[in-house]
Structures are given as structure tokens and as C-alpha cells.
Scaffold this motif. Sequence first.
Motif, PDB file in Angstrom:
ATOM      1  N   PHE A  93       0.776  -1.142  -0.049  1.00 27.92           N
ATOM      2  CA  PHE A  93       0.029   0.074  -0.009  1.00 27.92           C
ATOM      3  C   PHE A  93       0.908   1.222   0.033  1.00 27.92           C
ATOM      4  N   TYR A 127      -7.523  -3.248   4.085  1.00 27.36           N
ATOM      5  CA  TYR A 127      -7.513  -1.748   3.616  1.00 27.36           C
ATOM      6  C   TYR A 127      -8.517  -1.088   3.727  1.00 27.36           C
ATOM      7  N   HIS A 146      -8.272   2.282   5.264  1.00 30.27           N
ATOM      8  CA  HIS A 146      -8.178   3.521   4.432  1.00 30.27           C
ATOM      9  C   HIS A 146      -9.431   4.060   3.853  1.00 30.27           C
TER      10      HIS A 146
END
Length: 205
Positions: free
Chosen positions: A5, A40, A44
Motif C-alpha cells: 500500500f 485496507y 483507508h
Amino acid sequence: MDEAFSVFLEEFGNTIERREVPVSSIQRYRGTLPDQLLEYWSEHGWCGYGDGIFWMVNPQEYNGIVASWLEGTALETIDNYHVIARSAFGDLYLWGEKTGASLKITSVLSRYRVHNSIYVGDKMNKGVKAFMASKRVDTNDYGDLFKPARQKLGQLGPDEMYGFTPAIMLGGPDNLDHLAKVKIVEHLMLLSQISELKPFALSDF
């Protein structure tokens, strides 16, 4: 944050329009999409990157579009696909429950490309990392139109894309003068009904 990432963020940079992913969405896709992708999401959220040229999205919002585009194609029988990301111009990145990061639809041309991912079975989490680390800004642009489109039409929202009007598949030109900021779900559904989805041919490259 893991290395994959970090590589992705180094390529794309800033985030826009971040939306927190509800626990209900995490639970809905637990066991269907890889745990790494759900991590993720939790960390995020769903948001745009690189000023909105690339977006991580809620697959549920694209279920109808996937069904409309794949209906009657060979892809329909190969796997169950979920849109996990998209570009500012409506390129769709689909994750197959069995085949991983294996399908990309270029919606403005009604074309698709299949990728035989090596990250299947118990390697799906590695596949998510490979997917993120492999994304590039330039391959999510269309004819270098992103920056001038953003300057002319403004920043995209999470439910918007830059679409050609009239659509290319209806004979419209693919230039800045014929770009508009449009609602992505409605526009993609329209594009899916205009023309049959076909694979890219070697002559397209």
C-alpha cells in the motif's frame, strides 16, 4: 501500513472524498473478498487517489452494472465478480471470487481484458497486495485527459466520473470538448446497454 500500500500511495499520492467503510459492509464481504482487501477498507476507507484518477469503491454499488455487462457473455459462467476499484473514466477493476484480480472492463469502449492471476486459492491476500502495488497513474488516464478534465469540469465526487457525451460507442468524439462530469452508476449502466461487451483484440494495441 504494509509495503504494497505504501508503493501504491507513493505512485498516486493524496486522497480525496474518504468514506468510512461500515462494519456491515466488512461483514457482508467477509469470506467473499480477501481479508487483506477488507483490512485496507477498514484502515483507508473508500476514497479517491491521485486527485480522483483512481478510486477504491463499495462493490455493492456496482452489482447491477456487473450483471448488466456480463449478461450473455462467457464471463458470466466463469466466476462471480465484484468491482473493487475504478478509474476517473469508468475503467472497472473486478475481483473474481475464484480468479482474483482477473478482469478489467474499459467501459467507454465496451471492452474487457482477462488476466490469469497466479494469486488464487490461499494466495488471494498476496493477490490484493500485488494488485495495489501494480497500479499506475498513467494507465488510469484516458488520452492524457484527466488533468485538463479536472481543470475544466472540477474535482470528481465519489459518485461521479468523466464521461464522453455522446458516448464513444454511439460515434461521439473522445476529446475534452465532449467530456462531462456524470453520475457514475447511471452512466455505466447506460454504457452497458449501448453495446455488447467484447474482449480487446490484438489489433487494439
